[in-house]
Design an enzyme around this catalytic site. Structure first.
Site, PDB file in Angstrom:
ATOM      1  N   GLY A  31       0.967  -1.105  -0.162  1.00 29.27           N
ATOM      2  CA  GLY A  31      -0.141   0.182  -0.003  1.00 29.27           C
ATOM      3  C   GLY A  31       0.807   1.135   0.099  1.00 29.27           C
ATOM      4  O   GLY A  31       1.972   1.102  -0.346  1.00 29.27           O
ATOM      5  N   LEU A  33       0.455   3.583  -2.153  1.00 29.58           N
ATOM      6  CA  LEU A  33       0.967   3.639  -3.636  1.00 29.58           C
ATOM      7  C   LEU A  33       1.475   4.903  -4.026  1.00 29.58           C
ATOM      8  O   LEU A  33       1.043   6.039  -3.814  1.00 29.58           O
ATOM      9  CB  LEU A  33      -0.166   2.999  -4.251  1.00 29.58           C
ATOM     10  CG  LEU A  33      -0.966   1.854  -3.859  1.00 29.58           C
ATOM     11  CD1 LEU A  33      -1.957   1.607  -5.223  1.00 29.58           C
ATOM     12  CD2 LEU A  33       0.068   0.487  -3.841  1.00 29.58           C
ATOM     13  N   GLU A  35       4.164   6.358  -7.454  1.00 31.97           N
ATOM     14  CA  GLU A  35       4.160   6.441  -9.021  1.00 31.97           C
ATOM     15  C   GLU A  35       5.295   4.969  -9.097  1.00 31.97           C
ATOM     16  O   GLU A  35       4.848   4.238 -10.460  1.00 31.97           O
ATOM     17  CB  GLU A  35       4.925   7.478  -9.496  1.00 31.97           C
ATOM     18  CG  GLU A  35       4.936   7.816 -11.047  1.00 31.97           C
ATOM     19  CD  GLU A  35       3.539   7.788 -11.661  1.00 31.97           C
ATOM     20  OE1 GLU A  35       2.531   8.110 -11.136  1.00 31.97           O
ATOM     21  OE2 GLU A  35       3.419   7.307 -12.814  1.00 31.97           O
ATOM     22  N   GLY A  36       5.795   4.476  -8.418  1.00 32.24           N
ATOM     23  CA  GLY A  36       6.622   3.292  -8.789  1.00 32.24           C
ATOM     24  C   GLY A  36       5.358   2.079  -8.721  1.00 32.24           C
ATOM     25  O   GLY A  36       5.489   1.424  -9.915  1.00 32.24           O
ATOM     26  N   HIS A  37       4.620   1.927  -7.703  1.00 33.60           N
ATOM     27  CA  HIS A  37       3.741   0.919  -7.813  1.00 33.60           C
ATOM     28  C   HIS A  37       2.688   1.038  -9.099  1.00 33.60           C
ATOM     29  O   HIS A  37       2.448   0.122  -9.806  1.00 33.60           O
ATOM     30  CB  HIS A  37       2.744   1.049  -6.516  1.00 33.60           C
ATOM     31  CG  HIS A  37       3.412   0.957  -5.142  1.00 33.60           C
ATOM     32  ND1 HIS A  37       3.475   2.112  -4.397  1.00 33.60           N
ATOM     33  CD2 HIS A  37       4.009  -0.087  -4.890  1.00 33.60           C
ATOM     34  CE1 HIS A  37       4.178   1.731  -3.283  1.00 33.60           C
ATOM     35  NE2 HIS A  37       4.441   0.478  -3.571  1.00 33.60           N
ATOM     36  N   GLN A  61       7.206  -9.634   7.746  1.00 28.47           N
ATOM     37  CA  GLN A  61       8.354  -9.331   7.074  1.00 28.47           C
ATOM     38  C   GLN A  61       8.869  -7.920   7.894  1.00 28.47           C
ATOM     39  O   GLN A  61       9.741  -7.314   7.525  1.00 28.47           O
ATOM     40  CB  GLN A  61       8.227  -8.871   5.580  1.00 28.47           C
ATOM     41  CG  GLN A  61       7.164  -7.616   5.402  1.00 28.47           C
ATOM     42  CD  GLN A  61       6.829  -7.605   3.733  1.00 28.47           C
ATOM     43  OE1 GLN A  61       6.290  -8.614   3.436  1.00 28.47           O
ATOM     44  NE2 GLN A  61       7.357  -6.577   3.108  1.00 28.47           N
ATOM     45  N   GLY A 147       8.923  -4.811  -8.662  1.00 29.39           N
ATOM     46  CA  GLY A 147       9.890  -3.639  -9.116  1.00 29.39           C
ATOM     47  C   GLY A 147      11.183  -4.149  -8.885  1.00 29.39           C
ATOM     48  O   GLY A 147      11.869  -4.817  -7.904  1.00 29.39           O
ATOM     49  N   LYS A 149      13.275  -1.964  -7.969  1.00 26.23           N
ATOM     50  CA  LYS A 149      13.823  -1.113  -6.892  1.00 26.23           C
ATOM     51  C   LYS A 149      14.219  -2.136  -5.829  1.00 26.23           C
ATOM     52  O   LYS A 149      15.091  -1.805  -5.227  1.00 26.23           O
ATOM     53  CB  LYS A 149      12.574  -0.249  -6.387  1.00 26.23           C
ATOM     54  CG  LYS A 149      12.691   0.125  -5.088  1.00 26.23           C
ATOM     55  CD  LYS A 149      13.447   1.198  -5.101  1.00 26.23           C
ATOM     56  CE  LYS A 149      13.423   1.769  -3.484  1.00 26.23           C
ATOM     57  NZ  LYS A 149      13.411   1.200  -2.323  1.00 26.23           N
ATOM     58  N   SER A 185       9.927   5.560  -2.858  1.00 28.69           N
ATOM     59  CA  SER A 185       9.560   4.492  -2.077  1.00 28.69           C
ATOM     60  C   SER A 185       8.523   5.078  -0.954  1.00 28.69           C
ATOM     61  O   SER A 185       8.688   6.249  -0.715  1.00 28.69           O
ATOM     62  CB  SER A 185      10.945   4.276  -1.368  1.00 28.69           C
ATOM     63  OG  SER A 185      10.710   3.536   0.179  1.00 28.69           O
TER      64      SER A 185
HETATM   65  P1  AMP Z   1       6.062  -2.260  -1.565  1.00 28.83           P
HETATM   66  O1  AMP Z   1       4.494  -1.809  -1.457  1.00 28.83           O
HETATM   67  O2  AMP Z   1       7.098  -1.413  -1.288  1.00 28.83           O
HETATM   68  O3  AMP Z   1       6.280  -3.672  -0.943  1.00 28.83           O
HETATM   69  O4  AMP Z   1       6.367  -2.632  -3.140  1.00 28.83           O
HETATM   70  C1  AMP Z   1       5.564  -3.243  -3.813  1.00 28.83           C
HETATM   71  C2  AMP Z   1       6.029  -3.370  -5.234  1.00 28.83           C
HETATM   72  O5  AMP Z   1       6.406  -2.038  -5.830  1.00 28.83           O
HETATM   73  C3  AMP Z   1       7.439  -4.268  -5.166  1.00 28.83           C
HETATM   74  O6  AMP Z   1       7.493  -5.077  -6.206  1.00 28.83           O
HETATM   75  C4  AMP Z   1       8.364  -3.012  -5.187  1.00 28.83           C
HETATM   76  O7  AMP Z   1       9.595  -3.324  -5.747  1.00 28.83           O
HETATM   77  C5  AMP Z   1       7.773  -2.118  -6.309  1.00 28.83           C
HETATM   78  N1  AMP Z   1       8.324  -0.718  -6.097  1.00 28.83           N
HETATM   79  C6  AMP Z   1       8.395   0.042  -4.938  1.00 28.83           C
HETATM   80  N2  AMP Z   1       9.218   1.066  -5.190  1.00 28.83           N
HETATM   81  C7  AMP Z   1       9.243   1.038  -6.846  1.00 28.83           C
HETATM   82  C8  AMP Z   1       9.825   1.950  -7.543  1.00 28.83           C
HETATM   83  N3  AMP Z   1      10.288   3.273  -7.129  1.00 28.83           N
HETATM   84  N4  AMP Z   1       9.784   1.695  -8.902  1.00 28.83           N
HETATM   85  C9  AMP Z   1       9.441   0.590  -9.316  1.00 28.83           C
HETATM   86  N5  AMP Z   1       8.869  -0.316  -8.501  1.00 28.83           N
HETATM   87  C10 AMP Z   1       8.649  -0.097  -7.198  1.00 28.83           C
END
Ligand code: AMP
Length: 285
Positions: A31, A33, A35-37, A61, A147, A149, A185
């Site tokens: 969650g 969310l 721009e990466g998500h 985790q 990602g 990332k 992030s």
């Molecule tokens: P998270 O919510 O941090 O667990 O991230 C969920 C998904 O989004 C994971 O696959 C991350 O690698 C991806 N993600 C997070 N930040 C980025 C970003 N800046 N660019 C691309 N993907 C991302």
């Protein structure tokens, strides 16, 4: 976009999509969310007929001293953001729904999970691998978008899917960055004042490492020393690690060979958040 908070409801919706011979794209997230998500959701929408975003802050985790309680939770905003990026389904279960009983079964990938991030966060990747396997089991056959990332996480998820013959194709998506290069992030909201400006040092260090390789450096240790010195020159950053690694095994590389694909990875603390970043380079020649 349809919303689900039960395992059975979400599973039968995914079965329904496949019964119409349509392809499911899965985007697992914690969650908050950004721009990466959204880039993962848009990519899944290009490739797949249905796009299911999961939002679940997975307690397995987080270590006891980490930010599980404080982790940003903004479900209504996330729902709007997912829908406008092309999601057709949102699965946002409660903890009780996901873990009605204490978890006695864990998925672990010790060879990949003990190093780098895993050295600082020993339980983290076991928790990730366990919940991702569970989400794959609930969603069923799909393409799952992750990602770059979180490169170590991506490597681990790929191994879990391959080693356990899960009916999931893992798709890697490029890191989305702020204009100055800082990787987006959810934890960047913890950066205060001039920490935000300092945070870009990690990306700058990785870029300098990549440029050195492109310019002819072939010694992994020298590339690491260069990257470390750039981070250490920023007083607001505390270096955790930098490495030049094999992209599959994540093992450090001493000698870089022409044509070899390598991954530069780093982590540093800037203020409250631990920042992670990585870059891929193909050694010229
Ligand atoms: P998270 O919510 O941090 O667990 O991230 C969920 C998904 O989004 C994971 O696959 C991350 O690698 C991806 N993600 C997070 N930040 C980025 C970003 N800046 N660019 C691309 N993907 C991302």
């Amino acid at each position: 976009m349809e919303r689900f908070d039960t395992v059975d409801g979400f599973r039968s919706a995914m079965d329904g999509v496949r019964s119409r011979t349509q392809v499911v794209g899965l985007v697992p997230t914690l969650g908050a969310l950004h721009e990466g998500h959204r880039s993962l959701i848009r990519r899944a929408a290009q490739d797949c007929d249905a796009v299911a975003v999961t939002v679940f802050v997975n307690p397995l985790q987080f270590a006891p001293d980490e930010d599980f309680e404080a982790y940003p939770r903004e479900l209504e905003r996330d729902a709007a953001s997912a829908a406008s990026s092309g999601a057709t389904h949102l699965f946002a279960p409660s903890q009780q729904e996901m873990y009605p009983a204490p978890v006695l079964t864990e998925v672990r990938v010790p060879a990949l999970a003990g190093l780098l991030e895993g050295a600082a966060r020993p339980e983290h990747f076991g928790g990730v691998a366990t919940v991702v396997t569970k989400l794959f089991a609930i969603a069923g056959p799909c393409r799952a978008y992750f990602g770059e990332k979180d490169f170590q996480q991506l490597a681990i998820v790929r191994r879990v899917a391959a080693d356990l013959s899960l009916p999931v194709e893992v798709v890697a998506c490029p890191t989305v960055r702020e204009l100055d290069g800082l990787a987006m992030s959810s934890r960047n909201v913890y950066l205060e004042g001039d920490e935000r400006e300092a945070a870009v040092v990690l990306h700058r260090a990785l870029q300098a490492g990549a440029a050195a390789i492109v310019a002819g450096e072939r010694d992994g240790e020298s590339v690491c020393s260069l990257m470390a010195s750039i981070i250490e020159a920023e007083p607001r950053a505390k270096l955790d690690y930098v490495t030049v690694a094999d992209p599959g095994s994540l093992s450090p590389l001493d000698r870089l060979e022409p044509g070899q694909a390598v991954r530069l990875l780093g982590a540093a603390q800037v203020g409250r958040p631990r920042l992670l970043d990585n870059l891929g380079v193909v050694v010229p020649g």
